[in-house]
Design a protein around this motif. Structure first.
Motif, PDB file in Angstrom:
ATOM      1  N   PHE A 179      33.090  16.583  16.756  1.00 14.22           N
ATOM      2  CA  PHE A 179      32.088  17.372  17.466  1.00 14.22           C
ATOM      3  C   PHE A 179      30.941  16.531  18.016  1.00 14.22           C
ATOM      4  O   PHE A 179      30.356  16.868  19.041  1.00 14.22           O
ATOM      5  CB  PHE A 179      31.519  18.445  16.530  1.00 14.22           C
ATOM      6  N   GLY A 180      30.604  15.437  17.328  1.00 10.12           N
ATOM      7  CA  GLY A 180      29.472  14.628  17.777  1.00 10.12           C
ATOM      8  C   GLY A 180      29.844  13.574  18.795  1.00 10.12           C
ATOM      9  O   GLY A 180      29.036  13.212  19.661  1.00 10.12           O
ATOM     10  N   LEU A 181      31.091  13.055  18.696  1.00  8.57           N
ATOM     11  CA  LEU A 181      31.516  11.974  19.585  1.00  8.57           C
ATOM     12  C   LEU A 181      32.670  12.395  20.478  1.00  8.57           C
ATOM     13  O   LEU A 181      33.316  11.536  21.091  1.00  8.57           O
ATOM     14  CB  LEU A 181      31.925  10.755  18.741  1.00  8.57           C
ATOM     15  N   ASP A 182      32.928  13.714  20.555  1.00  4.86           N
ATOM     16  CA  ASP A 182      34.014  14.237  21.401  1.00  4.86           C
ATOM     17  C   ASP A 182      35.349  13.578  21.088  1.00  4.86           C
ATOM     18  O   ASP A 182      36.129  13.217  21.983  1.00  4.86           O
ATOM     19  CB  ASP A 182      33.688  14.054  22.890  1.00  4.86           C
ATOM     20  N   GLY A 183      35.619  13.421  19.795  1.00  2.00           N
ATOM     21  CA  GLY A 183      36.880  12.826  19.378  1.00  2.00           C
ATOM     22  C   GLY A 183      38.046  13.777  19.574  1.00  2.00           C
ATOM     23  O   GLY A 183      37.864  14.946  19.943  1.00  2.00           O
ATOM     24  N   PRO A 184      39.259  13.317  19.346  1.00  2.00           N
ATOM     25  CA  PRO A 184      40.447  14.149  19.563  1.00  2.00           C
ATOM     26  C   PRO A 184      40.496  15.317  18.585  1.00  2.00           C
ATOM     27  O   PRO A 184      40.111  15.185  17.423  1.00  2.00           O
ATOM     28  CB  PRO A 184      41.612  13.176  19.334  1.00  2.00           C
ATOM     29  N   SER A 185      40.982  16.442  19.063  1.00  2.00           N
ATOM     30  CA  SER A 185      41.024  17.637  18.221  1.00  2.00           C
ATOM     31  C   SER A 185      41.999  17.490  17.054  1.00  2.00           C
ATOM     32  O   SER A 185      41.787  18.073  15.993  1.00  2.00           O
ATOM     33  CB  SER A 185      41.413  18.857  19.058  1.00  2.00           C
ATOM     34  N   TRP A 186      43.071  16.684  17.252  1.00  2.00           N
ATOM     35  CA  TRP A 186      44.054  16.536  16.185  1.00  2.00           C
ATOM     36  C   TRP A 186      43.459  15.890  14.936  1.00  2.00           C
ATOM     37  O   TRP A 186      43.998  16.026  13.829  1.00  2.00           O
ATOM     38  CB  TRP A 186      45.256  15.720  16.656  1.00  2.00           C
ATOM     39  N   LEU A 187      42.334  15.186  15.101  1.00  2.00           N
ATOM     40  CA  LEU A 187      41.709  14.548  13.952  1.00  2.00           C
ATOM     41  C   LEU A 187      41.282  15.579  12.902  1.00  2.00           C
ATOM     42  O   LEU A 187      41.203  15.268  11.710  1.00  2.00           O
ATOM     43  CB  LEU A 187      40.502  13.736  14.422  1.00  2.00           C
ATOM     44  N   ALA A 207      22.585  23.815  -2.967  1.00  2.00           N
ATOM     45  CA  ALA A 207      22.828  22.793  -1.954  1.00  2.00           C
ATOM     46  C   ALA A 207      23.865  23.263  -0.935  1.00  2.00           C
ATOM     47  O   ALA A 207      23.713  23.038   0.279  1.00  2.00           O
ATOM     48  CB  ALA A 207      23.291  21.497  -2.614  1.00  2.00           C
ATOM     49  N   GLY A 208      24.908  23.938  -1.403  1.00  3.79           N
ATOM     50  CA  GLY A 208      25.936  24.435  -0.490  1.00  3.79           C
ATOM     51  C   GLY A 208      25.392  25.479   0.464  1.00  3.79           C
ATOM     52  O   GLY A 208      25.696  25.468   1.663  1.00  3.79           O
ATOM     53  N   THR A 209      24.560  26.372  -0.052  1.00  2.40           N
ATOM     54  CA  THR A 209      23.964  27.408   0.798  1.00  2.40           C
ATOM     55  C   THR A 209      23.041  26.798   1.839  1.00  2.40           C
ATOM     56  O   THR A 209      23.104  27.146   3.033  1.00  2.40           O
ATOM     57  CB  THR A 209      23.178  28.416  -0.060  1.00  2.40           C
ATOM     58  N   ALA A 210      22.173  25.887   1.410  1.00  7.60           N
ATOM     59  CA  ALA A 210      21.225  25.260   2.337  1.00  7.60           C
ATOM     60  C   ALA A 210      21.960  24.489   3.431  1.00  7.60           C
ATOM     61  O   ALA A 210      21.621  24.584   4.622  1.00  7.60           O
ATOM     62  CB  ALA A 210      20.290  24.333   1.570  1.00  7.60           C
ATOM     63  N   ALA A 211      22.995  23.730   3.034  1.00  5.89           N
ATOM     64  CA  ALA A 211      23.737  22.946   4.021  1.00  5.89           C
ATOM     65  C   ALA A 211      24.465  23.855   5.013  1.00  5.89           C
ATOM     66  O   ALA A 211      24.494  23.574   6.219  1.00  5.89           O
ATOM     67  CB  ALA A 211      24.747  22.042   3.300  1.00  5.89           C
ATOM     68  N   ARG A 257      21.553  25.201  13.091  1.00  4.84           N
ATOM     69  CA  ARG A 257      21.104  24.047  13.869  1.00  4.84           C
ATOM     70  C   ARG A 257      22.241  23.258  14.522  1.00  4.84           C
ATOM     71  O   ARG A 257      22.048  22.662  15.577  1.00  4.84           O
ATOM     72  CB  ARG A 257      20.314  23.093  12.966  1.00  4.84           C
ATOM     73  N   ALA A 258      23.420  23.246  13.881  1.00 11.12           N
ATOM     74  CA  ALA A 258      24.512  22.410  14.408  1.00 11.12           C
ATOM     75  C   ALA A 258      25.537  23.205  15.203  1.00 11.12           C
ATOM     76  O   ALA A 258      26.478  22.613  15.743  1.00 11.12           O
ATOM     77  CB  ALA A 258      25.193  21.666  13.261  1.00 11.12           C
ATOM     78  N   GLY A 259      25.398  24.515  15.261  1.00  8.31           N
ATOM     79  CA  GLY A 259      26.271  25.306  16.110  1.00  8.31           C
ATOM     80  C   GLY A 259      27.618  25.684  15.533  1.00  8.31           C
ATOM     81  O   GLY A 259      28.511  26.110  16.278  1.00  8.31           O
ATOM     82  N   TYR A 260      27.800  25.546  14.245  1.00 10.59           N
ATOM     83  CA  TYR A 260      29.066  25.973  13.635  1.00 10.59           C
ATOM     84  C   TYR A 260      29.158  27.500  13.660  1.00 10.59           C
ATOM     85  O   TYR A 260      28.135  28.194  13.618  1.00 10.59           O
ATOM     86  CB  TYR A 260      29.162  25.491  12.183  1.00 10.59           C
ATOM     87  N   PRO A 261      30.364  28.058  13.726  1.00 13.97           N
ATOM     88  CA  PRO A 261      30.496  29.517  13.729  1.00 13.97           C
ATOM     89  C   PRO A 261      29.939  30.131  12.446  1.00 13.97           C
ATOM     90  O   PRO A 261      30.038  29.533  11.363  1.00 13.97           O
ATOM     91  CB  PRO A 261      32.008  29.741  13.813  1.00 13.97           C
TER      92      PRO A 261
END
Length: 406
Positions: free
Chosen positions: A192-200, A236-240, A247-251
């Motif tokens: 997501f940050g470096l537009d790497g291949p989706s298969w990764l 920690a899991g909830t905060a992350a 902030r990072a745009g995850y669904p």
């Protein structure tokens, strides 16, 4: 005198009491309770967010989360796979250690555990191969057959991953969960940050579920016994997860939504993993309360029966939904079953269908539960259920006695 077909209440109480008495005193019943809750969470989640919409002569899959994204918190309650993997890691590492202490071999231990997973799959794949062939020969469109078969067989991805982790248990028994967590983080950074291949992202199919599995191994090592560990994981899991979503745009949805650009589960994302950490922490904090609840024989009997049927319930719950949907078409397009899930009325109607799904699943259980009984010859349909609730249920049913040892 005719034999009574239904058990008496005193007979049920006697069977429940014998099951409770047969359970070893040192057994941690909270483990069984967490596994039962995880399985039931997955089943209810699928039944609530999976819709098969009748469109002309075909069925297509949709989700109410696609039309009403503000319902995403529903997925937070019922996406409980991380808890199941944590419990699975705990049970597998403990079982392997016990087998080694008793002089057993790795091969024998692995064959026994995998047989419990894959013998039920044999029945399921056989039935669905025949059903798909009959549907196509009967004139059903390929799109419809593909949709229903894909949904029915979707639980198999879980078994493949779980079987792989089970096979690697001796290597994973000492692995720190931070290592697979770091792998998941770096995979997402590249994707997501470096537009790497989706298969990764496929790397995270293993790495993502390794995190809760190795948490289970840490539980076996005694590293998660205090409540402090539970609070740290949960907090920690909830905060992350909040940061990643906001902030990072995850669904926000923790399950896949048809048509969405990114799914948190296919493959697992960092947000799904951190959410799983929060769930695992909450599960650890519940252990003491669950142990107290499991002291009540009726509650323990219900949990034991769910555990004895875990694979059957997991494998056939989507089939129960689809069988109900297909049969319902005979009466026309029914609300909450064949209609587009785009309004709250659909949610209310779907809730009314849940008991019907459960009843159909009970029929599937009666027919196929025998394949889950450690490779033994399956009993005639319904035999196991009737033996369980008879007055002599524990004496007559070896599966219930096994609940005290498994």
């Amino acid at each position: 005198m005719r034999r009574r077909l239904l058990p008496s209440s005193s007979g049920i109480r006697a069977a429940v009491g014998r099951l409770d008495a047969a359970t070893p005193p040192g057994r941690d019943r909270a483990v069984d309770a967490l596994r039962a809750l995880a399985i039931l969470g997955v089943v209810l989640g699928h039944w609530l967010v999976t819709a098969l919409v009748a469109d002309g002569g075909a069925l297509r899959a949709e989700s109410p989360l696609g039309h009403m994204p503000w319902l995403a918190p529903v997925s937070w309650l019922f996406q409980t796979l991380a808890v199941f993997f944590m419990v699975g890691g705990h049970v597998a590492t403990r079982s392997h250690a016990s087998a080694r202490a008793a002089g057993g071999t790795y091969g024998r231990w692995l064959r026994t555990r995998l047989a419990r997973l894959f013998l039920p799959v044999l029945a399921m794949t056989t039935v669905w191969t025949a059903a798909s062939t009959c549907l196509l020969l009967g004139g059903a469109s390929f799109a419809t057959v593909h949709t229903v078969a894909k949904l029915a067989l979707s639980p198999l991805w879980f078994l493949l991953v779980f079987a792989g982790l089970t096979a690697a248990t001796p290597l994973l028994a000492r692995l720190n969960p931070l290592w697979p967590l770091a792998v998941t983080l770096h995979v997402d950074l590249v994707r997501f940050g470096l537009d790497g291949p989706s298969w990764l992202g496929r790397v995270n199919v293993a790495a993502g579920w390794l995190v809760p599995y190795t948490l289970g191994a840490a539980w076996t090592r005694g590293e998660l016994e205090g409540r402090r560990a539970g609070w740290i994981l949960c907090g920690a899991g909830t905060a992350a997860t909040v940061v990643l979503v906001v902030r990072a745009g995850y669904p926000a949805s923790m399950v896949g939504v048809p048509g969405a650009a990114v799914s948190n589960l296919d493959p697992p994302t960092l947000a799904a993993v951190t959410f799983g950490l929060a769930q695992c922490g909450a599960a650890l904090l519940l252990r003491d309360r669950l142990r107290r609840s499991m002291r009540r024989p009726p509650v323990w009997a219900a949990v034991a029966l769910v555990n004895l049927s875990a694979m059957t319930v997991f494998l056939w719950h989507q089939t129960a939904l689809m069988a109900t949907t297909a049969t319902g078409l005979l009466a026309g397009r029914l609300s909450g079953l064949h209609t587009v899930p785009d309004e709250l009325d659909w949610v209310g109607a779907r809730l009314l269908w849940l008991p019907v799904f459960a009843a159909v699943l009970a029929v599937c259980w009666a027919a196929f539960h025998g394949f889950e009984s450690r490779g033994k010859r399956p009993p005639r349909p319904g035999a196991a259920a009737s033996r369980v609730v008879r007055a002599g249920g524990l004496r007559e049913n070896p599966e219930l006695r096994e609940a005290g040892r498994a």
